[in-house]
Design an enzyme around this catalytic site. Structure first.
Site: not given
Lengths: 471, 738
Positions: B484-486
């Site tokens: 997951l890239e935040i």
């Protein structure tokens, strides 16, 4: 506004009996101060009808596959109903309603209450329905009756339960059933042949019912073994308790205390008048058995578990006024009751632990006030686990949200005429046996309050307080 | 004097303790400094000491080995201990020490029962299989396995020698070459453990505590049984087992197995991973040449592997993954108890699935009933597949599904703590959604946007409260991809970030937190590589050739296949957007190629045609001739100086790596660790290289820059190395990873 008026109108006028009760109660409290410790207040509540157990009977409980083997469930239920009529001399048309419990349903008689009632010669004008709540099905039947009477809809209700484990519905596999149902709809010979051709050997394997939780797929014995382990109940403790149950049951049977048992002439067989599962053994014999569920290191064996049983029970429940008006001498008041439920995986059989304090609080009683305890014995390990849970402050605080433990019942007051382990456990018939036994023991032993508690599949449980009818 | 010494020693023990119950020595392990037990030097030393005391005590007739930690037996050897070694010889001697201890355990004069609850991995499993008997709990936390291969290593304490004898050659290969976790039921069937014990529920103590106690009681009983010869270790072999043993006894059969396994490994790993080959060698040596040779090969190979760049890369990824599974932004002010997902497409439904299966109530909203039904079915199927694999019961599935509320309106949004929108990637639609949602959600509710390329600040421009707006870039398929890239803007509050990370962690994700900008980090790295891939295609490198070049470099999926998986339309969209933002640096292939493909309906796997044709059941993928025609019409001439196979590989990879380094230089990336994790877990950058930054370290920045300069001459600024890369090239002491 109008409806508010109506409700207050409905509830305000006390019936004469209730008024008398009310007076007696206030009188009772003042007497209590000087009287013996045994004479306690009655549990009648203002504005609540007194509901009584007139009498209760049961067929002998037999190990499944024995003398009842060729019957059908409604035959057993019929026998119990007829036995109740004989015992009470009740005119059939005096019964307003019939409720019966059952667990493993015979699909042909899914409303077994109705089939049995018709067969037992009750008026075809008496409605009947069937309830199911695993091992507390007949408790549910009785409390349904209590509800009908309390709501003023009925005055006399017969409740009961039947279980017939000599025959259980064994089904075709789902695939096979699907094929067979499609076959009904197939119009052409070709379509039928192609459907028949789709049947594989594996589809012919039957589906057997198991005494397993649907939600967890765990059998009850397996869960009981884990429960016993969680509470550190040893194999020895379980065998000792099972032996106690059989010994006490044998004694009760021999001394004629099991007066709720009626004689039953089984078609084509002899008259049966005794339970046939009571077998006091020795600790040495019991120690030889291998674990039945968790192998090889489990502790629950065939000898310390209740066995598969056929049997039926029935009770007559009435409003006190009606019973008195009909000239009956009731055996007991049915007072507060509760149903509880908890985690079906890890607390499957802890119903009594949860239900007991709740029903006591509802009645304003403590454990010490209870003279007679009748707990359903599914497994010796389950009973011992419940007793340990009830004795544990930690358990009460951690899992029940209580400040302290409720305490375990003293053994001298506990299941002293045997229990499900020895008398047998026809699932849906046990509840009525427990209630009738409490009434009989209260009469015999001169106690005032009795407590029934039971666990049931699905992680549910039940408890009821029963008060002796003044002699 | 001796007893005094003994006392002082035992008083000093912190990791291993024991007591003797009824002639059974119960040995309990518990590393007080960690959540898990590892076979550190300290642990090993105390264990040896305790075992010697037990063996020296005539009153002890058997022993039980058990962990006091609820979720862990022994999780493996101490990785830091191996990493601290400077030479292969040092690691080999570590391995030999381990072999020696376990050899003593195997030859123990008294039976030892390993009582396993929780993870029993690597060295922990090697310890357990050296014992005479094994009992495991059926707890969900109990797993057995040899994951060393995933760290580029091998089971170096006798595992390659004992496992084949215990579970048979095929199963041993499967365990050691895949490193997969084995659940208790399977372990019993395989013969890896002898007995299973059910976990207990509430009793007079907490379930975890009592379960360990119960396991110990059962294990002690079995230990007594073994000592009294009432329990036998050997189980009766069935007919199938006997036949299998007979067949495996034939040397030509074994030879064939080695050959098959070897070629399978070569096919899957392209020869880029040395560990699986060494594992095969160890097993083969042990079986064909005997124990002594087997153990020696094992320890030597273990030493060699520990010094390989592949192992360092994989261990680096392991450490990075641990770091990226923590919340570095503190505890959010409030937990997200209700999540709302907008858009029930592939992404939206995937996000909903990984949220409800962690017990968080989720609203899945779509605009059409068909869309909603499709999304609902996707979630159901995802869970139902788990029931088929028996990792979930149907009852648990139903309970999880009950947490999902599929709807077409904004009902109950007033109770949402976070909204994740996964609607179509179009700024005006996103703006409309922001406004609609903000009208119904409570003030504390976070608005997260799942976009792969649109800058978050542009989306946040429509928001009344930009501090609550954040990007959460999931990867498809959401239930399989770990990353997951935040993305935070300069207005995103720290609490919003903490909350997004907390939700991602709950969903089981490995998380990188990056700055805002076109394409953020991952998409921005991928885009130049895909542009280069398109150029290569235009230059006449066929899709199959391109795929084999990329997989040959270590990418799990070839570039042409990847484009089909991502979607040609998405690729075109991103290429155009990022091309506008970054100019000619993102050029290379002609965007028109992609646009033309989209026009013809070649949108990739989802439309049945892209670079390849999908749908046919044949194993061999067929190249889409329609796409080839388009490529021909955009044909470019390949400059021979930079078109060798290796050149093409480096053209693709260097653009990826350069962009990654530039992201670090520009501050989009906070550190190289997250850069490596993002590239490997999100984009499939070759794990054996450990990510773009570790690749620069191990390959050498100077060598990479040299190559890029050569490409720059042929193609221009797409290959101009960024300043940070040049700095590293100039000064070889500069490294991204210490």
């Amino acid at each position: 506004m109008a409806s508010m008026l109506l409700t207050s109108l409905r509830s305000s006028p006390l019936t004469s009996v209730q008024a008398a009760q009310f007076a007696a109660r206030s009188l009772g409290t003042s007497v209590h101060l000087q009287a013996q410790a045994k004479s306690k207040k009655t549990l009648a509540k203002p504005g609540v009808k007194n509901i009584v157990l007139v009498d209760g009977v049961r067929t002998p409980f037999l190990q499944s596959g024995t003398i009842y083997a060729d019957l059908m469930p409604h035959d057993l239920a019929r026998a119990a109903l007829q036995g109740l009529l004989n015992r009470t001399g009740l005119p059939k048309d005096a019964v307003d309603y019939i409720v019966y419990g059952t667990v493993i349903q015979e699909v042909k008689t899914s409303n077994v209450a109705r089939e049995a009632a018709l067969g037992a010669g009750f008026s075809d004008k008496t409605p009947a329905h069937t309830v199911t709540m695993a091992c507390i099905s007949s408790n549910q039947a009785m409390t349904t009756a209590v509800g009908l009477i309390a709501a003023g809809q009925c005055d006399a209700v017969v409740a009961g339960g039947v279980e017939f484990m000599s025959d259980v519905p064994i089904r075709h596999s789902r695939r096979m059933r699907k094929t067979m149902l499609s076959l009904n709809k197939a119009k052409t010979l070709g379509a039928r042949l192609s459907l028949l051709g789709s049947i594989r050997l594996a589809h012919l394997a039957p589906e057997l019912p198991a005494v397993a939780e649907f939600s967890t797929a765990e059998t009850m014995g397996h869960s009981a073994d884990r429960l016993a382990a969680a509470f550190g109940v040893s194999r020895l403790e379980q065998d000792e308790f099972a032996l106690r149950s059989h010994t006490l049951a044998k004694k009760a049977q021999d001394s004629g205390l099991l007066s709720d048992v009626i004689s039953f002439k089984v078609p084509g067989k002899d008259i049966v008048s005794k339970d046939n599962g009571i077998r006091p053994s020795t600790m040495e014999q019991m120690a030889k058995l291998k674990p039945a569920f968790i192998k090889p290191h489990g502790t629950v064996t065939a000898a310390n578990s209740s066995f598969l049983t056929d049997g039926a029970s029935a009770v007559l429940i009435m409003s006190e006024e009606k019973a008195l008006a009909m000239g009956y001498k009731p055996k007991a008041y049915l007072r507060d009751f509760v149903y509880v439920s908890q985690d079906p995986k890890d607390q499957l059989l802890l119903g009594p632990t949860y239900a007991t304090p709740k029903v006591l609080e509802k009645s304003g009683l403590t454990l010490n006030d209870i003279d007679v305890f009748e707990f359903h014995e599914a497994f010796a390990g389950q009973i011992m686990a419940n007793l340990k849970a009830m004795e544990s402050d930690w358990f009460a605080q951690t899992y029940m949200g209580r400040k302290t433990k409720v305490g375990a019942p003293p053994m001298e007051k506990f299941n002293s005429w045997g229990g499900s382990l020895s008398l047998g456990h026809p699932f849906a018939a046990t509840g009525c046996r427990l209630v009738t036994t409490v009434a009989h023991r209260l009469q015999k032993e001169g106690g005032q309050y009795g407590l029934v508690a039971a666990c049931a599949a699905g992680g549910q449980g039940h408890a009821m307080v029963i008060e002796a009818y003044p002699q | 004097g001796g007893s005094l010494l003994c006392l002082s020693l035992s008083a000093a023990r912190t990791h291993v303790s024991y007591e003797v119950k009824d002639n059974v020595a119960v040995v309990r392990i518990n590393d007080p400094t960690s959540k898990v037990n590892t076979l550190s030097r300290h642990m090993q030393a105390e264990m040896v000491e305790v075992m010697n005391e037990i063996w020296g005590n005539a009153a002890v007739k058997s022993a039980v080995l058990i962990s006091r930690k609820p979720g862990c037996f022994i999780a493996g050897a101490d990785i830091n201990m191996i990493q601290a070694c400077k030479t292969a010889e040092e690691v080999t001697s570590l391995s030999q020490e381990g072999q020696k201890i376990f050899d003593q355990v195997e030859k123990s004069p008294i039976p030892i029962v390993a009582a396993i609850n929780g993870s029993c991995l690597g060295g922990g499993l090697e310890f357990a299989i050296a014992c005479q008997y094994r009992i495991a709990t059926k707890s969900k936390k109990t797993i057995l396995g040899t994951p060393e291969v995933m760290l580029g290593l091998l089971p170096g304490a006798g595992g390659t020698q004992r496992l084949p004898k215990m579970v048979g050659l095929p199963a041993a290969f499967d365990m050691m070459l895949t490193g997969k976790n084995i659940r208790p039921d399977k372990a019993k069937k395989m013969g890896l453990v002898h007995q299973l014990v059910d976990p207990l529920g509430p009793g007079l103590k907490s379930p975890e505590e009592r379960t360990i106690e119960y396991l110990e009681e059962v294990a002690v009983d079995f230990a007594k049984g073994l000592a009294g010869r009432k329990v036998t270790v050997e189980k009766k072999k069935g007919l199938v087992q006997k036949i299998q043993d007979f067949v495996m006894g034939l040397p030509p059969v074994r030879k064939q197995i080695y050959k098959t396994v070897h070629s399978k490994v070569m096919k899957q790993s392209k020869g880029l991973y040395p560990a699986p080959l060494k594992i095969i060698e160890c097993i083969q040596t042990g079986i064909e040449k005997g124990n002594a040779a087997g153990y020696l090969t094992e320890s030597q190979n273990f030493g060699k592997l520990a010094m390989t760049s592949e192992s360092r890369a994989l261990i680096g990824l392991y450490h990075g993954q641990v770091t990226c599974k923590k919340n570095h932004f503190g505890k959010p002010e409030r937990d997200v108890k209700k999540l709302a997902v907008l858009g029930a497409g592939l992404m939206g439904a995937g996000i909903a699935q990984v949220t409800i299966d962690k017990g968080v109530a989720t609203i899945l909203k779509d605009t059409t009933e068909e869309g909603l039904a499709r999304g609902h079915q996707q979630v159901y199927k995802g869970l139902n597949d788990k029931t088929k694999k028996k990792s979930l019961t149907t009852f648990e599935r139903d309970g999880i599904m009950s947490l999902l509320s599929g709807q077409l309106d904004y009902r109950d949004f007033e109770n949402a703590d976070m909204v994740i929108e996964a609607v179509f990637e179009d700024l005006s639609i996103k703006h409309k959604v922001v406004k609609e949602v903000e009208a119904v959600i409570p003030p504390h509710c976070i608005f997260a946007t799942n976009t792969s390329a649109l800058p978050i600040k542009d989306i946040a421009a429509a928001s009344k409260r930009p501090e609550k707006v954040i990007g959460m870039h999931y990867f498809s398929p959401v239930d399989k991809m770990q990353l997951l890239e935040i993305i935070t803007t300069n207005k995103t509050s720290k609490d919003t970030t903490a909350s997004a990370v907390a939700v991602g962690l709950k969903q089981g994700k490995v998380i990188i937190v990056v700055g805002d900008g076109p394409g953020f980090y991952t998409t921005r790295c991928l885009a130049p590589m895909l542009a280069e891939a398109v150029r290569a295609l235009q230059e006449g490198v066929g899709p199959k050739k391109l795929d084999s070049l990329t997989t040959g470099f270590g990418f799990p999926v070839g570039a042409a296949t990847l484009a089909d998986e991502v979607g040609i339309d998405v690729a075109a969209h991103v290429a155009e957007d990022l091309g506008k933002a970054f100019g000619t640096r993102f050029g290379g292939g002609n965007v028109e190629v992609l646009k033309m493909m989209v026009q013809k309906g070649f949108k990739g796997r989802k439309s049945g045609k892209g670079c390849y044709v999908y749908g046919a059941k044949s194993k061999e993928k067929k190249v889409n001739s329609g796409a080839e025609d388009i490529l021909k019409s955009f044909k470019l001439t390949a400059p021979p100086a930079v078109s060798a196979d290796e050149d093409i590989q480096y053209r693709l990879v260097s653009r990826f790596v350069n962009e990654a380094v530039l992201c670090l230089q520009e501050g989009i990336l906070p550190d190289p660790v997250q850069g490596d994790i993002g590239a490997v877990f999100g984009l499939g950058f070759p794990p054996c290289l450990g990510g773009p930054f570790r690749f620069v370290d191990s390959h050498g920045a100077d060598k990479l820059v040299q190559k890029m300069k050569r490409f720059e001459e042929a193609y221009g600024n797409q290959f101009t190395p960024c300043q940070l890369l040049l700095d590293h090239a100039k000064d070889s002491s500069k490294r991204f990873h210490k």
